[in-house]
Design a protein around this motif. Structure first.
Motif, PDB file in Angstrom:
ATOM      1  N   LEU A 181     -22.850  28.061 -31.572  1.00 28.46           N
ATOM      2  CA  LEU A 181     -22.433  28.728 -33.564  1.00 28.46           C
ATOM      3  C   LEU A 181     -21.075  28.914 -33.266  1.00 28.46           C
ATOM      4  O   LEU A 181     -20.820  29.720 -32.551  1.00 28.46           O
ATOM      5  N   ASN A 182     -20.173  28.105 -34.454  1.00 27.82           N
ATOM      6  CA  ASN A 182     -18.398  28.280 -34.213  1.00 27.82           C
ATOM      7  C   ASN A 182     -18.466  28.941 -35.278  1.00 27.82           C
ATOM      8  O   ASN A 182     -18.926  27.742 -36.781  1.00 27.82           O
ATOM      9  N   HIS A 183     -17.971  30.065 -35.716  1.00 24.00           N
ATOM     10  CA  HIS A 183     -17.117  30.032 -36.964  1.00 24.00           C
ATOM     11  C   HIS A 183     -15.532  30.061 -36.821  1.00 24.00           C
ATOM     12  O   HIS A 183     -15.124  30.182 -35.462  1.00 24.00           O
ATOM     13  N   ALA A 184     -15.193  30.007 -38.134  1.00 22.17           N
ATOM     14  CA  ALA A 184     -13.621  29.899 -37.693  1.00 22.17           C
ATOM     15  C   ALA A 184     -13.067  29.244 -36.882  1.00 22.17           C
ATOM     16  O   ALA A 184     -13.396  28.096 -37.331  1.00 22.17           O
ATOM     17  N   ASP A 185     -11.767  29.590 -35.717  1.00 19.99           N
ATOM     18  CA  ASP A 185     -11.050  28.346 -34.931  1.00 19.99           C
ATOM     19  C   ASP A 185     -12.065  28.170 -34.118  1.00 19.99           C
ATOM     20  O   ASP A 185     -11.510  27.532 -32.983  1.00 19.99           O
ATOM     21  N   GLY A 186     -13.365  28.392 -33.261  1.00 22.26           N
ATOM     22  CA  GLY A 186     -13.959  28.092 -32.637  1.00 22.26           C
ATOM     23  C   GLY A 186     -14.137  27.044 -32.479  1.00 22.26           C
ATOM     24  O   GLY A 186     -14.467  25.881 -32.699  1.00 22.26           O
ATOM     25  N   MET A 187     -15.257  26.572 -31.655  1.00 27.22           N
ATOM     26  CA  MET A 187     -15.541  24.893 -30.034  1.00 27.22           C
ATOM     27  C   MET A 187     -17.272  25.121 -30.565  1.00 27.22           C
ATOM     28  O   MET A 187     -17.777  26.293 -30.414  1.00 27.22           O
ATOM     29  N   ALA A 188     -17.640  24.073 -31.355  1.00 28.56           N
ATOM     30  CA  ALA A 188     -19.187  24.462 -31.340  1.00 28.56           C
ATOM     31  C   ALA A 188     -19.245  24.225 -30.224  1.00 28.56           C
ATOM     32  O   ALA A 188     -20.251  24.202 -29.364  1.00 28.56           O
ATOM     33  N   ARG A 189     -18.224  22.892 -29.300  1.00 28.91           N
ATOM     34  CA  ARG A 189     -18.938  22.551 -27.245  1.00 28.91           C
ATOM     35  C   ARG A 189     -17.577  23.342 -27.144  1.00 28.91           C
ATOM     36  O   ARG A 189     -16.755  22.940 -26.473  1.00 28.91           O
ATOM     37  N   PRO A 190     -17.767  24.664 -26.545  1.00 29.07           N
ATOM     38  CA  PRO A 190     -16.290  25.124 -25.942  1.00 29.07           C
ATOM     39  C   PRO A 190     -16.398  24.479 -23.877  1.00 29.07           C
ATOM     40  O   PRO A 190     -17.610  24.047 -23.672  1.00 29.07           O
ATOM     41  N   PRO A 191     -14.957  24.270 -23.555  1.00 33.06           N
ATOM     42  CA  PRO A 191     -14.820  24.422 -21.974  1.00 33.06           C
ATOM     43  C   PRO A 191     -16.194  24.248 -21.230  1.00 33.06           C
ATOM     44  O   PRO A 191     -16.730  26.256 -21.749  1.00 33.06           O
ATOM     45  N   GLY A 192     -16.438  24.233 -20.188  1.00 29.81           N
ATOM     46  CA  GLY A 192     -17.641  24.992 -19.943  1.00 29.81           C
ATOM     47  C   GLY A 192     -16.866  25.933 -18.493  1.00 29.81           C
ATOM     48  O   GLY A 192     -17.886  26.427 -17.865  1.00 29.81           O
ATOM     49  N   SER A 193     -15.760  25.920 -18.443  1.00 31.79           N
ATOM     50  CA  SER A 193     -14.923  27.150 -17.101  1.00 31.79           C
ATOM     51  C   SER A 193     -14.909  28.210 -17.845  1.00 31.79           C
ATOM     52  O   SER A 193     -13.882  28.456 -18.099  1.00 31.79           O
ATOM     53  N   GLN A 194     -16.671  28.863 -18.502  1.00 29.22           N
ATOM     54  CA  GLN A 194     -15.777  30.082 -19.185  1.00 29.22           C
ATOM     55  C   GLN A 194     -16.006  31.353 -17.880  1.00 29.22           C
ATOM     56  O   GLN A 194     -16.815  31.052 -16.850  1.00 29.22           O
ATOM     57  N   PRO A 195     -15.384  32.505 -18.009  1.00 28.74           N
ATOM     58  CA  PRO A 195     -15.862  32.863 -16.811  1.00 28.74           C
ATOM     59  C   PRO A 195     -16.633  33.790 -16.965  1.00 28.74           C
ATOM     60  O   PRO A 195     -16.396  35.400 -16.952  1.00 28.74           O
ATOM     61  N   TRP A 196     -17.925  33.587 -16.332  1.00 30.73           N
ATOM     62  CA  TRP A 196     -19.723  33.954 -16.816  1.00 30.73           C
ATOM     63  C   TRP A 196     -19.712  34.797 -15.956  1.00 30.73           C
ATOM     64  O   TRP A 196     -19.973  35.658 -16.534  1.00 30.73           O
ATOM     65  N   ASP A 197     -18.731  34.877 -14.632  1.00 28.51           N
ATOM     66  CA  ASP A 197     -19.014  36.229 -13.519  1.00 28.51           C
ATOM     67  C   ASP A 197     -18.108  37.565 -14.543  1.00 28.51           C
ATOM     68  O   ASP A 197     -18.806  38.604 -14.394  1.00 28.51           O
ATOM     69  N   ALA A 198     -17.530  37.557 -15.280  1.00 28.87           N
ATOM     70  CA  ALA A 198     -16.838  38.753 -16.432  1.00 28.87           C
ATOM     71  C   ALA A 198     -18.408  39.339 -17.026  1.00 28.87           C
ATOM     72  O   ALA A 198     -18.727  40.174 -17.366  1.00 28.87           O
ATOM     73  N   LEU A 199     -18.892  38.056 -17.732  1.00 29.74           N
ATOM     74  CA  LEU A 199     -19.955  38.413 -18.598  1.00 29.74           C
ATOM     75  C   LEU A 199     -21.476  39.067 -18.061  1.00 29.74           C
ATOM     76  O   LEU A 199     -22.040  39.948 -18.220  1.00 29.74           O
ATOM     77  N   TYR A 200     -21.256  38.599 -16.674  1.00 29.26           N
ATOM     78  CA  TYR A 200     -22.451  38.797 -15.402  1.00 29.26           C
ATOM     79  C   TYR A 200     -22.194  40.486 -15.053  1.00 29.26           C
ATOM     80  O   TYR A 200     -22.609  41.199 -14.983  1.00 29.26           O
ATOM     81  N   ARG A 201     -20.506  40.911 -14.988  1.00 26.55           N
ATOM     82  CA  ARG A 201     -20.619  42.365 -14.898  1.00 26.55           C
ATOM     83  C   ARG A 201     -20.883  42.904 -16.218  1.00 26.55           C
ATOM     84  O   ARG A 201     -21.453  44.148 -15.304  1.00 26.55           O
ATOM     85  N   ALA A 202     -19.780  42.373 -17.259  1.00 24.35           N
ATOM     86  CA  ALA A 202     -20.404  43.168 -17.774  1.00 24.35           C
ATOM     87  C   ALA A 202     -22.125  43.938 -18.950  1.00 24.35           C
ATOM     88  O   ALA A 202     -22.397  45.381 -18.962  1.00 24.35           O
ATOM     89  N   ALA A 203     -22.589  43.201 -18.303  1.00 22.83           N
ATOM     90  CA  ALA A 203     -24.062  43.065 -18.762  1.00 22.83           C
ATOM     91  C   ALA A 203     -25.016  43.359 -17.331  1.00 22.83           C
ATOM     92  O   ALA A 203     -25.634  44.548 -17.728  1.00 22.83           O
ATOM     93  N   ARG A 204     -24.112  43.468 -16.038  1.00 18.94           N
ATOM     94  CA  ARG A 204     -25.271  44.473 -15.060  1.00 18.94           C
ATOM     95  C   ARG A 204     -24.404  45.834 -15.794  1.00 18.94           C
ATOM     96  O   ARG A 204     -25.412  46.887 -15.775  1.00 18.94           O
ATOM     97  N   ARG A 205     -22.644  46.341 -16.388  1.00 22.09           N
ATOM     98  CA  ARG A 205     -22.894  47.788 -16.379  1.00 22.09           C
ATOM     99  C   ARG A 205     -23.837  48.568 -17.638  1.00 22.09           C
ATOM    100  O   ARG A 205     -23.114  49.449 -17.311  1.00 22.09           O
TER     101      ARG A 205
END
Length: 627
Positions: free
Chosen positions: A295-319
């Motif tokens: 879901l994109n609002h403001a200047d976001g993209m509905a189909r963002p680049p695939g190379s998001q830093p998923w590792d950063a989200l994973y670490r944050a979720a674990r924390r």
């Protein structure tokens, strides 16, 4: 409280060969990096012609210069990892060349953020008055990561280089940060946005590694903590980001990463995650429509680049112990693909490469929460059942038209079919000088007339905090989920007394019903009122109905409306901007349902249902030309 500089960043240096021998590193990541890096060897580094910097001030083009800068930084990141993995002289030379190229660059600031024109009447960088922006912060942090990773080998290979790095980072970033407190991104006027977390996080990395004077380092880190506190205090307790999903990664995620580094640099003395940051870890999966669509609002993209830093989200979720966020991040782990790439920045790449749990994690299914209600931004997302993209997903927002990266979209709808948006928010085109200038709302994607909201008596929504939704009520239960709101105040017309929009997902029927009910004051002859819908897909029109074939094989929708006598036309919009075309393809189509001179009171009801091929071909319909 701070550890010595050489122990402050949470990645082992290259001298720890048990970590950095290439055979021990993730093979797909190293294969990807090596292939690109070998292509670079022997080639000139990207040059930065002055005319490309000046173009922003001459014709508004910022992208040409920025892409050259990004190419330099990505090449350096690839070389740094190869140098750490091999300690070979050729790779160390490549790193040295890249570091010196950055040190000799006239400005680390991106032209769009440089105040050289307003302060000095120039169109080229004023080297005696450096600007600390996103670009400058990124370079300073990258050089700090290089120094941390390869400091020892570089001292032997090219003595004096690290002294040069410290000089350049100090004069361009650390000193301006400490001495100038009028940077808009500090948020001292109360307007705090993603720049604050992004820049403060990069300044933290640079100060921790490159400031050797303990009192000065402590003073700069203290200012960083103050700035991070200000950013965190600006976040709502539901964890939402008004800039949308795409900017979460460069705002809230940056703040979480900075606090993680701060905890490491202080040996755990400065540890902890505020409640707002705990909740914002859930924001990415709450905005997930399905697959690679969000879901994109403001200047976001509905189909963002695939190379998001998923590792950063994973670490944050674990924390923070968020199992749904952990599952969402893990769902994007592809063991045949790199764990991260250089486009995410050297720090994020190094942390992913040195995160054994992320490297080994088994991908699974994303959580796909059934209902999401974020009162701070007045966004509702609802799907029939948890854990599945099947059927229709409804999203609707209230909010106001003074949000960060704002589009005029109070009451805007998005409808996805099997996780693929069909009634859509276009997002934004490639950034230019116009994007954040006084003519921003001349850009069609920013206007309410190209969002899924009505145009009332020929009038579009206006810009500003005052133009907002009122009396917003969300109702969520097992049978249905709906949002009801009065969007009259979003329009600069005194004769719009009430315009109540109610959008409801019915779980038993699987359909979506949108009801607009209004109360208008009498007025002189006025332009017609139109109901607008922006469609990604092929459209066929009939009386009181439209049939849509969604893209990407998602299926078909049927739209019906009452009064059925309201005629509909369609405008096919060619997409010549690469960013928009990369998401939606060659065109989008706007349906314009004409309600005529709307009566003083009335209602319009739109029903959205999934349909079969037979449903689409039945009835009196005609193709929209120009696809």
């Amino acid at each position: 409280m701070l550890e010595p500089p050489e122990r402050t960043l949470p990645v082992p240096p290259a001298q720890e060969r048990a970590v950095w021998e290439e055979a021990r590193l993730d093979p797909p990541t190293m294969t990807h990096l090596r292939a690109r890096a070998v292509e670079d060897l022997g080639r000139p580094w990207p040059s930065l012609p002055a005319r490309h910097y000046a173009r922003y001030f001459r014709d508004g083009d910022r992208d040409t210069y920025e892409q050259l800068v990004f190419a330099r930084q990505r090449r350096l990141s690839r070389a740094a990892v190869l140098a750490a993995a091999t300690l070979e002289p050729d790779w160390l030379d490549e790193v040295v060349d890249g570091v010196v190229a950055l040190c000799e660059q006239s400005s680390w600031c991106w032209p769009a953020h440089d105040d050289t024109h307003t302060r000095h009447h120039a169109v080229l960088p004023t080297v005696t008055d450096p600007v600390l922006d996103l670009g400058a912060g990124e370079v300073a942090a990258q050089l700090a990561w290089v120094d941390h990773l390869l400091g020892g080998p570089l001292d032997q290979h090219t003595p004096g280089l690290r002294t040069r790095v410290r000089h350049e980072v100090d004069r361009r970033v650390l000193t301006p940060f400490a001495e100038r407190r009028d940077w808009h991104w500090l948020g001292l006027d109360g307007d705090v946005h993603n720049w604050s977390a992004w820049i403060h996080g990069n300044v933290l990395v640079a100060a921790l590694r490159l400031l050797d004077d303990p009192p000065r380092r402590a003073a700069v880190v203290d200012l960083v903590i103050e700035g991070l506190d200000r950013y965190v205090a600006s976040l709502p307790l539901d964890g939402a980001v008004d800039e949308g999903y795409g900017y979460w990664w460069q705002g809230a995620c940056r703040a979480i990463e900075a606090l993680d580094i701060l905890a490491h640099a202080s040996g755990g003395a400065l540890d902890g995650v505020p409640d707002a940051l705990r909740d914002t870890v859930a924001f990415p999966h709450r905005m997930h429509l399905g697959g690679d669509w969000y879901l994109n609002h403001a200047d976001g993209m509905a189909r963002p680049p695939g190379s998001q830093p998923w590792d950063a989200l994973y670490r944050a979720a674990r924390r923070v112990g968020d199992q749904d966020a952990l599952a969402h991040a893990a769902a994007h782990r592809d063991h045949a693909a790199p764990v991260a790439d250089e486009e995410q920045g050297l720090g994020r790449l190094l942390r992913a490469l040195n995160h054994p749990e992320w490297i080994r994690v088994a991908p699974g299914a994303p959580p796909l929460t059934r209902d999401v209600w974020l009162p701070s931004v007045q966004v509702l997302l609802a799907r029939p059942v948890r854990g599945s993209t099947a059927g229709l997903t409804l999203a609707i927002k209230g909010g106001h038209n003074g949000e960060h990266h704002n589009h005029n979209d109070v009451g805007g709808l998005v409808v996805a079919l099997h996780g693929v948006p069909v009634l859509v928010d276009a997002g934004r085109p490639t950034y230019t000088a116009q994007t954040f200038g006084p003519d921003r709302y001349d850009i069609w994607t920013m206007q309410s007339t190209w969002h899924n909201v009505p145009e009332i008596r020929g009038t579009a929504q206006a810009v500003g905090h005052a133009y907002r939704a009122r009396d917003v009520v969300a109702v969520i239960d097992p049978v249905s989920s709906q949002l009801s709101l009065d969007i009259a105040a979003a329009y600069p017309r005194a004769d719009v007394r009430r315009w109540r929009r109610t959008a409801r997902l019915e779980r038993d029927s699987g359909r979506i019903v949108v009801t607009d009910a209004w109360e208008l004051a009498p007025a002189a002859p006025v332009a017609p009122t139109r109901f607008h819908l922006l469609v990604a897909g092929d459209v066929r029109l009939g009386k009181g109905r439209a049939a849509i074939t969604a893209r990407h094989g998602a299926g078909r929708l049927t739209l019906t409306w009452q009064p059925a006598s309201a005629p509909a036309t369609a405008t096919v919009r060619p997409l010549d901007d690469p960013m928009l075309a990369g998401v939606w393809g060659r065109t989008l189509t706007r349906l314009e349902i004409d309600l005529g001179a709307a009566t003083a009171t009335g209602a319009f009801v739109l029903t959205v249902e999934e349909s079969s091929a037979r449903d689409v071909s039945s009835g009196e319909v005609s193709d929209v030309q120009g696809r």
